[in-house]
Enzyme design. Structure first.
Site, PDB file in Angstrom:
ATOM      1  N   HIS A 162       0.841  -1.324   0.036  1.00 31.09           N
ATOM      2  CA  HIS A 162      -0.054   0.091   0.246  1.00 31.09           C
ATOM      3  C   HIS A 162       0.895   1.364  -0.051  1.00 31.09           C
ATOM      4  CE1 HIS A 162      -3.518  -2.123   0.812  1.00 31.09           C
ATOM      5  NE2 HIS A 162      -4.294  -1.320   0.686  1.00 31.09           N
TER       6      HIS A 162
ATOM      7  N   LYS B 260      -9.626  -7.421   8.821  1.00 31.58           N
ATOM      8  CA  LYS B 260      -9.964  -7.429   9.985  1.00 31.58           C
ATOM      9  C   LYS B 260      -9.991  -6.438  11.013  1.00 31.58           C
ATOM     10  CE  LYS B 260      -6.149  -9.741  12.373  1.00 31.58           C
ATOM     11  NZ  LYS B 260      -5.834 -10.796  12.949  1.00 31.58           N
TER      12      LYS B 260
END
Length: 178
Positions: free
Chosen positions: A37, A102
């Site tokens: 990222h 999550k």
């Protein structure tokens, strides 16, 4: 409600999902964690193209363990999503339709999900060995030097997730706790 969807994710499917829905994804998704990222974000800042077309795609925040003999991939459990929050609104604004991880997301991510009719899914943490059985193909397509954090293209079949934040901003974690 149980839902079966195809990836890449259509605008209609993304908008029809609701927080709390159990979803089974079939098709192609991508993996990217923190290092990938950061590298994608820096590439965009330099005016470069991303190594994947994020439009209508789903990114799974996951770095697999090595595959055992005869297996496509090793354990494939989700990574904590908040570590990607700094970069996520930019990717959503470029057309990313879904993320799997999550944990909670920050408010700028929720706002970008609403703005772009996207969705945030959770996969069950600690169930990486079971989740790996829903992955039928895995290939590294970018940033191979990052090892387990390289970007991978996965083919999944009935990959189980739960909608946490839907395109209207409803948040399963808040409604359950609230």
């Amino acid at each position: 409600m149980d839902r079966y969807i195809k990836a890449p994710l259509s605008e209609e499917d993304a908008k029809s999902l609701r927080a709390g829905d159990y979803v089974y994804i079939t098709g192609k998704i991508y993996t990217a964690r923190d290092a990938a990222h950061k590298r994608m974000y820096e590439a965009l800042e330099r005016g470069e193209e991303l190594p994947i077309d994020v439009k209508n795609n789903i990114i799974y925040y996951m770095g697999p363990s090595p595959a055992r003999e005869g297996r496509v991939i090793g354990s494939a459990g989700p990574t904590t999503s908040s570590r990607m929050d700094k970069y996520t609104p930019t990717l959503l604004d470029l057309g990313l339709k879904g993320m799997i991880g999550k944990g909670k997301r920050q408010e700028p991510v929720r706002e970008a999900i609403i703005r772009n009719n996207a969705v945030y899914f959770a996969a069950v943490g600690g169930a990486g060995a079971l989740l790996s059985k829903k992955i039928t193909k895995s290939s590294i397509i970018a940033y191979e030097d990052l090892g387990t954090e390289a970007i991978r293209e996965l083919e999944v079949e009935n990959f189980p997730v739960i909608v946490v934040i839907d395109s209207e901003g409803n948040n399963l974690y808040e409604s359950v706790v609230g």
